[in-house]
Design a protein around this motif. Structure first.
Motif, PDB file in Angstrom:
ATOM      1  N   ILE A 264       0.840  -1.202   0.000  1.00  0.00           N
ATOM      2  CA  ILE A 264       0.000   0.000   0.000  1.00  0.00           C
ATOM      3  C   ILE A 264       0.877   1.254   0.000  1.00  0.00           C
ATOM      4  N   ARG A 267       2.421   1.808  -3.404  1.00  0.00           N
ATOM      5  CA  ARG A 267       1.424   2.271  -4.372  1.00  0.00           C
ATOM      6  C   ARG A 267       1.082   3.741  -4.148  1.00  0.00           C
ATOM      7  N   ARG A 268       0.970   4.140  -2.890  1.00  0.00           N
ATOM      8  CA  ARG A 268       0.608   5.524  -2.571  1.00  0.00           C
ATOM      9  C   ARG A 268       1.819   6.458  -2.549  1.00  0.00           C
ATOM     10  N   ASP A 269       3.021   5.897  -2.575  1.00  0.00           N
ATOM     11  CA  ASP A 269       4.267   6.655  -2.430  1.00  0.00           C
ATOM     12  C   ASP A 269       4.263   7.474  -1.140  1.00  0.00           C
ATOM     13  N   VAL A 275       1.035   4.686   6.845  1.00  0.00           N
ATOM     14  CA  VAL A 275      -0.067   3.781   6.489  1.00  0.00           C
ATOM     15  C   VAL A 275      -0.533   3.010   7.713  1.00  0.00           C
ATOM     16  N   GLN A 310     -10.755  -0.208   4.974  1.00  0.00           N
ATOM     17  CA  GLN A 310      -9.359  -0.284   5.398  1.00  0.00           C
ATOM     18  C   GLN A 310      -9.164  -1.372   6.443  1.00  0.00           C
TER      19      GLN A 310
END
Length: 429
Positions: A264, A267-269, A275, A310
Motif C-alpha cells: 500500500i 502504491r501511494r508513495d 499507512v 481499510q
C-alpha cells in the motif's frame, strides 16, 4: 588548536555572506552563523537546458566537488533523492531537482575522475546511484572526523568545531518532496555544501598530522568501490517491538501485515509508518483478532483507518496468517550464518567466550590509543567470527589473511592483527 582549525582560520574562502570574521582562530572566537550562500541561493535546475549548462560548468570547474542529497524519509516511500546540491571551484553552487531531471548520468560522467566530497557518504550514495551519479573517488568528511577522533561528527558539529561556523539545521527533517521548495529550505540546502570542501581540506591536514591520512584514503576507496547493498532478507523482522512476538503464528501475522502495508505504501508513495504503525502491527500479532470488529478495537487501528474497507484489508492479512499450515509458518529468529550471539558463548564454548572478552578488551585499548571509535578500527562482527573459529595456527600470517577475508582494509589488518594474535595464541588458564 588543531591543524584542522589552523587551516580553517587561514582559509580565504571563509564567508558568511559578508566579510570573513577577523576575530582570529576558530577556537578563540564565538562560532559565526552562516546565514547566506556566498553567491546567493542558486535557482533550482528543473529542465534539460539548465541541466546542460550546469554539466558544462561543473565539467570546467577545478578541484573536488561537494555533493549532497536531500530525501523525504518519513514522508515518502523509499529513499529517493528529491534535491541534489553541488559546489565546485569555478562552477559555484547548483541545486538540481531530480524529479524534473531524473537522469543525472551526464553530470555523473562529467565528474568522473573528480573527487567527490560527501558527509556520511553511505547515506547518500544509494539515492545518487539511482539517478546515475556514481563517484570514482570520494572524501567522506563524517568518516574523516571519526578517524581523526572528533567526538561529534554531524555536519553541523564538524563545521562549527573545525571551521568556526554555525549551520542552520532547522530544515533537516522536512518533506523534501514538496514542490515548489520554499526559499528557506533552498538556502539551507545550498549552505550544506557551502563549506564542505573547506572542511575536507582542514580534515585532510588533521589526518596527515595524526598519521592517519592513508588509512582514511583506504576507507574512502573501499566505499567508492563497494557494490550496491543486497536487499535485506526478511525486512519484516525489523518491525519495532518484535521482541514481544513469541509464537510462530503471531510472526506470520506480523509478516502478512508488514507486506500488505508495504504494498500500500509503495502504491501511494508514502512512508509505511504513515499507512500503519509498527506498534499496531505488533498489537494485532499478539491479539490475532477473529474479525474486523475485534481488530478495530485494537490500538492503532480505530483512529488510523478511515473506515471498514481499510479494516477489512488488514483483517484479510491476519486471516491469511491464520490460514497458513504449520509447516509454512515463519521460524523464530533469522537463520544465523555466523557465530551464535555472544551471550550464548559461555555455555556453548567457554574458551571462545574468553577469547572474545580478551579480544574486545585489546581492541578497545587500541582504539583508545588511536583516538577513534572501535567500530571504525575493526568491525565487531569480524572480531566475533575470528574468535569463534580462529585460524590454525593463529599467527601473523593466518590472522592477517582471516581479517582480509572478512573485508578488513590493509591499515586495519596492520593495526589489529598483533592484538588478535596475542589473544588467540595465548595459553588458556
Amino acid at each position: 588548536m588543531t591543524d584542522a582549525q589552523e587551516t580553517a582560520a587561514d582559509s580565504s574562502r571563509r564567508d558568511t555572506g559578508g566579510t570573513p570574521p577577523d576575530a582570529g582562530p576558530a577556537e578563540a572566537a564565538a562560532p559565526t552563523p552562516l546565514l547566506e550562500p556566498r553567491e546567493g541561493i542558486p535557482p533550482v535546475i528543473a529542465d534539460a537546458a539548465a541541466l546542460a549548462e550546469a554539466i558544462a560548468a561543473f565539467a570546467a570547474g577545478t578541484g573536488p566537488v561537494a555533493v549532497d542529497a536531500e530525501r523525504a524519509s518519513g514522508y515518502r516511500y523509499g529513499q529517493r533523492a528529491y534535491l541534489v546540491q553541488l559546489r565546485r571551484e569555478g562552477a559555484g553552487s547548483a541545486l538540481i531537482d531530480p524529479v524534473a531531471c531524473p537522469d543525472l548520468s551526464g553530470l555523473g560522467d562529467a565528474l568522473s575522475g573528480v573527487e567527490w566530497v560527501l558527509h556520511a557518504a553511505t547515506q547518500d550514495l544509494p539515492c545518487l546511484r539511482e539517478i546515475g551519479m556514481v563517484p570514482t573517488s570520494l572524501f567522506d568528511t563524517e568518516l574523516a572526523g571519526r578517524l581523526a577522533g572528533f567526538p561529534r561528527v554531524g555536519l553541523g558539529a564538524m563545521v562549527e568545531n573545525v571551521l568556526g561556523f554555525v549551520l542552520e539545521k532547522g530544515h533537516s527533517a522536512v518533506d523534501w518532496s514538496t514542490r515548489p521548495l520554499p526559499e528557506p529550505w533552498l538556502r539551507y540546502a545550498a549552505l550544506d555544501v557551502e563549506l564542505l570542501i573547506d572542511l575536507r581540506d582542514a580534515l585532510e591536514k588533521e589526518l596527515q598530522r595524526q598519521g592517519k591520512l592513508e588509512w582514511a584514503l583506504e576507507e574512502f576507496a573501499a566505499i567508492a568501490a563497494a557494490p550496491p547493498a543486497e536487499p535485506r532478507k526478511d525486512p519484516w523482522r525489523r518491525t519495532s517491538g518484535m521482541h514481544k512476538v513469541r509464537r510462530r503464528r503471531q510472526l506470520a501475522v506480523v509478516k502478512e501485515l508488514w507486506e500488505a502495508r508495504d504494498r500500500i505504501a509503495q502504491r501511494r508513495d508514502v512512508s509505511p509508518g504513515k499507512v500503519l504503525g509498527d506498534a499496531a502491527i505488533v498489537e494485532a500479532a499478539l491479539a490475532v483478532p477473529a474479525n474486523v470488529h475485534a481488530l478495530g478495537a485494537l490500538n492503532g487501528f480505530g483512529h488510523r483507518t478511515a473506515g471498514r474497507r481499510q479494516l477489512e484489508q488488514w483483517q484479510a492479512a491476519v486471516d491469511r496468517a491464520k490460514a497458513l499450515p504449520e509447516s509454512a509458518l515463519p521460524q523464530q529468529g533469522q537463520q544465523l550464518t555466523g557465530p551464535p550471539p555472544p551471550r550464548a558463548w559461555s555455555d556453548k564454548d567457554p574458551a571462545a567466550a574468553a577469547r572474545l572478552s580478551a579480544a574486545r578488551a585489546g581492541v578497545s585499548a587500541l582504539a583508545e590509543r588511536l583516538e577513534m571509535p572501535q567500530e571504525n578500527l575493526i568491525s565487531p562482527d569480524t572480531v566475533r567470527r575470528i574468535c569463534w573459529e580462529p585460524p590454525v595456527p593463529a599467527d601473523e600470517r593466518t590472522v592477517a589473511a582471516a581479517l582480509a577475508g572478512f573485508g578488513a582494509r590493509a591499515w586495519q589488518v596492520e593495526q589489529v592483527a598483533p592484538v588478535l594474535v596475542a589473544v588467540l595464541s595465548a595459553k588458556p588458564e
